[in-house]
Design an enzyme around this catalytic site. Sequence first.
Site, PDB file in Angstrom:
ATOM      1  N   ASP A  79       0.859  -1.187   0.000  1.00 37.15           N
ATOM      2  CA  ASP A  79       0.000   0.000   0.000  1.00 37.15           C
ATOM      3  C   ASP A  79       0.897   1.241   0.000  1.00 37.15           C
ATOM      4  O   ASP A  79       1.746   1.400   0.891  1.00 37.15           O
ATOM      5  CB  ASP A  79      -0.913   0.011   1.234  1.00 37.15           C
ATOM      6  CG  ASP A  79      -1.917   1.146   1.185  1.00 37.15           C
ATOM      7  OD1 ASP A  79      -3.017   0.933   0.645  1.00 37.15           O
ATOM      8  OD2 ASP A  79      -1.593   2.248   1.665  1.00 37.15           O
TER       9      ASP A  79
ATOM     10  N   ASN B 229      -1.878  12.911  -3.971  1.00 39.77           N
ATOM     11  CA  ASN B 229      -2.930  13.326  -4.904  1.00 39.77           C
ATOM     12  C   ASN B 229      -3.362  14.770  -4.646  1.00 39.77           C
ATOM     13  O   ASN B 229      -3.544  15.558  -5.579  1.00 39.77           O
ATOM     14  CB  ASN B 229      -4.140  12.397  -4.777  1.00 39.77           C
ATOM     15  CG  ASN B 229      -4.103  11.255  -5.774  1.00 39.77           C
ATOM     16  OD1 ASN B 229      -3.463  11.354  -6.807  1.00 39.77           O
ATOM     17  ND2 ASN B 229      -4.782  10.173  -5.458  1.00 39.77           N
TER      18      ASN B 229
ATOM     19  N   HIS C  32      -4.394  14.402  -9.384  1.00 42.86           N
ATOM     20  CA  HIS C  32      -4.699  13.003  -9.655  1.00 42.86           C
ATOM     21  C   HIS C  32      -3.879  12.456 -10.828  1.00 42.86           C
ATOM     22  O   HIS C  32      -3.538  11.262 -10.845  1.00 42.86           O
ATOM     23  CB  HIS C  32      -6.194  12.836  -9.935  1.00 42.86           C
ATOM     24  CG  HIS C  32      -7.046  13.033  -8.717  1.00 42.86           C
ATOM     25  ND1 HIS C  32      -7.156  12.084  -7.727  1.00 42.86           N
ATOM     26  CD2 HIS C  32      -7.807  14.085  -8.317  1.00 42.86           C
ATOM     27  CE1 HIS C  32      -7.966  12.528  -6.767  1.00 42.86           C
ATOM     28  NE2 HIS C  32      -8.373  13.747  -7.112  1.00 42.86           N
TER      29      HIS C  32
ATOM     30  N   ASP D 159      -1.673   9.052 -10.706  1.00 52.11           N
ATOM     31  CA  ASP D 159      -1.667   7.943 -11.671  1.00 52.11           C
ATOM     32  C   ASP D 159      -0.254   7.670 -12.172  1.00 52.11           C
ATOM     33  O   ASP D 159       0.159   6.506 -12.309  1.00 52.11           O
ATOM     34  CB  ASP D 159      -2.582   8.269 -12.847  1.00 52.11           C
ATOM     35  CG  ASP D 159      -4.055   8.264 -12.456  1.00 52.11           C
ATOM     36  OD1 ASP D 159      -4.373   7.748 -11.368  1.00 52.11           O
ATOM     37  OD2 ASP D 159      -4.879   8.788 -13.234  1.00 52.11           O
TER      38      ASP D 159
ATOM     39  N   ARG E  51      11.973 -10.763  -9.167  1.00 53.05           N
ATOM     40  CA  ARG E  51      12.557 -11.918  -9.831  1.00 53.05           C
ATOM     41  C   ARG E  51      11.688 -12.331 -11.021  1.00 53.05           C
ATOM     42  O   ARG E  51      10.493 -12.001 -11.061  1.00 53.05           O
ATOM     43  CB  ARG E  51      12.675 -13.085  -8.845  1.00 53.05           C
ATOM     44  CG  ARG E  51      13.481 -12.747  -7.582  1.00 53.05           C
ATOM     45  CD  ARG E  51      13.346 -13.841  -6.545  1.00 53.05           C
ATOM     46  NE  ARG E  51      11.962 -14.075  -6.200  1.00 53.05           N
ATOM     47  CZ  ARG E  51      11.555 -15.024  -5.341  1.00 53.05           C
ATOM     48  NH1 ARG E  51      12.437 -15.799  -4.734  1.00 53.05           N
ATOM     49  NH2 ARG E  51      10.277 -15.179  -5.091  1.00 53.05           N
TER      50      ARG E  51
ATOM     51  N   GLU F 144      -4.416   2.282  -4.595  1.00 53.04           N
ATOM     52  CA  GLU F 144      -2.957   2.325  -4.476  1.00 53.04           C
ATOM     53  C   GLU F 144      -2.402   1.043  -3.869  1.00 53.04           C
ATOM     54  O   GLU F 144      -1.269   1.023  -3.380  1.00 53.04           O
ATOM     55  CB  GLU F 144      -2.541   3.534  -3.643  1.00 53.04           C
ATOM     56  CG  GLU F 144      -2.972   3.496  -2.193  1.00 53.04           C
ATOM     57  CD  GLU F 144      -4.362   4.083  -1.957  1.00 53.04           C
ATOM     58  OE1 GLU F 144      -4.647   4.459  -0.820  1.00 53.04           O
ATOM     59  OE2 GLU F 144      -5.155   4.175  -2.923  1.00 53.04           O
TER      60      GLU F 144
ATOM     61  N   ARG G  37      14.112  -5.317  -1.109  1.00 51.41           N
ATOM     62  CA  ARG G  37      14.938  -4.894  -2.249  1.00 51.41           C
ATOM     63  C   ARG G  37      14.146  -3.960  -3.161  1.00 51.41           C
ATOM     64  O   ARG G  37      14.682  -2.973  -3.678  1.00 51.41           O
ATOM     65  CB  ARG G  37      15.437  -6.104  -3.031  1.00 51.41           C
ATOM     66  CG  ARG G  37      16.401  -5.709  -4.159  1.00 51.41           C
ATOM     67  CD  ARG G  37      16.933  -6.896  -4.919  1.00 51.41           C
ATOM     68  NE  ARG G  37      15.910  -7.578  -5.678  1.00 51.41           N
ATOM     69  CZ  ARG G  37      15.531  -8.833  -5.478  1.00 51.41           C
ATOM     70  NH1 ARG G  37      16.095  -9.546  -4.521  1.00 51.41           N
ATOM     71  NH2 ARG G  37      14.590  -9.390  -6.210  1.00 51.41           N
TER      72      ARG G  37
END
Length: 521
Positions: free
Chosen positions: A399, A407, A412, A416, A431, A442, A462
């Site tokens: 999240d 935003n 907005h 995006d 990977r 989101e 990572r």
Amino acid sequence: MGSPASTPQEIAREAVKLLTARRLPPTPDNFQAAYHEVAGTRPLQPFPLAQLRQIAQALPERTPAQVRFKALFNKAVSRHSWDDLEKLLTQNPLASAAPAAAPEPAVPRAPSVPPASAAGSEGALLPPDLAEQTARLIDVGLPLVAADDARLREMGEELVRYLRLEQQHAPTLRRMLADYAYRLSFGVEEQLGVRQGLLGLLKQVFEHIDAISPDNPWLRQQMQALVQAAQPPLSQRRLEDLQSRLKDVIVKQAEAREQTVRAQALMRETLATFLERLAQTATSTGQYQAKFEACAQALERADSLADMAPVVQDAIQTARAFAVDTQRVAEELTELRDRADRAEAEVQRLRAELDQMAELVTHDLLTGVLNRKGLASAIDRETRRAERTCTRVCIALLDVDDFKRLNDTLGHLAGDAALKHLADVARRSLRPQDTIGRYGGEEFIIVLPDTTPEEAAGVVQRLQRDLSAHLFLQGEQKVLITFSAGITELRHDESVEAAIARADAAMYRAKRAGKNRVMTG
């Protein structure tokens, strides 16, 4: 080549082994050739000028290294020099380049090995276990690198057989390894060229397929998303996903096209019938007009009521027939109008269905990653594979931190673009076997097959580092995007929804712990 301490008996024994590895019959010619090859000598025979020139003509010239090798080969042949040919064929051609030559791309070569001493030439170049591992490595790679090169396949199989003999002659093995490595460099270069060519062709097909339906923005969006999905690095999982996605697009487009064709045919039929009825109405009107005109003329010539009576009766019957025909035509035209309205409604419905069809496909149009439907298919596929292979599957719920503030601050459109940026960085960081999809808003989910929760945490961390290293650019402003993540392992006895809920709870613990963190649950 061979050691001065080698006796004729030892050379003969090694020559027999070489013939066995090459599966050649021990004829005098074969034995003589093998004997001289092991001993490092040459039989007394004429210089095969015609045959070598024929070989020179067949040499490839696709790279600068190949062009230079062919020039040196032709020079050695023209001088009738066995020594020059031997140096050229047993050494890396780049190592023998003239000092003034410009640097060229490196060509894979066999590792340099110091010449065997007189005392050590009888020993093996590789220990038995290392020789077996080398043979397995060559054997496993042959189907890939030698798929279209029969000579490379033969050299590889011959080298594998020789490596699996109880003993190998060190100079012979060194020479065979160098020859195979040199030929392998061309095979790898060819396979890379084929792969790049196929990817380029696939991209060209996706980029130009919208020309078939120029008025179909949905199809154009799908093709653009497919172009992004076909970007390297590719894996078997990504190719399976790409194939499934393309099949979905083709099926939906074919269904919509078939229904549109039917609706258009109905409209054409309705219009044709309408024009036919209109023509018939015009003809009937002309006929009735002629009859009424005849009645009017008869009434003008009538001298008495008795003469007028049949004319009036005829006029009344003509009027009644005209009224019946008019009513029938009106009903038919009403029916045609209803059919036209139904056809128009069907066309509008199909257009609306095409506009909403993005919800039926498996990828998110904004970010190019999987949508919820695609994620469900990916999780189901990996769960089934894990059950077959007795491996583990983890999922990570991501999240974006403070997305609402981003935003509100940047707009907005910037929000995006930030989600697209995160998806692009994730595709490069994850990977090849991992799959990412947009779960909603989101939130993203990563499917990590054959992975423990600890390993999954390392993969996600990572990604966090890569996201910090590649800042999101909004105009001239650099924005750091972070996310909090919860990781859990899929269990065989629970639903996917339960696993996602557990990952969601871990993600909220990461939020409360300070954000930009990874928690397991």
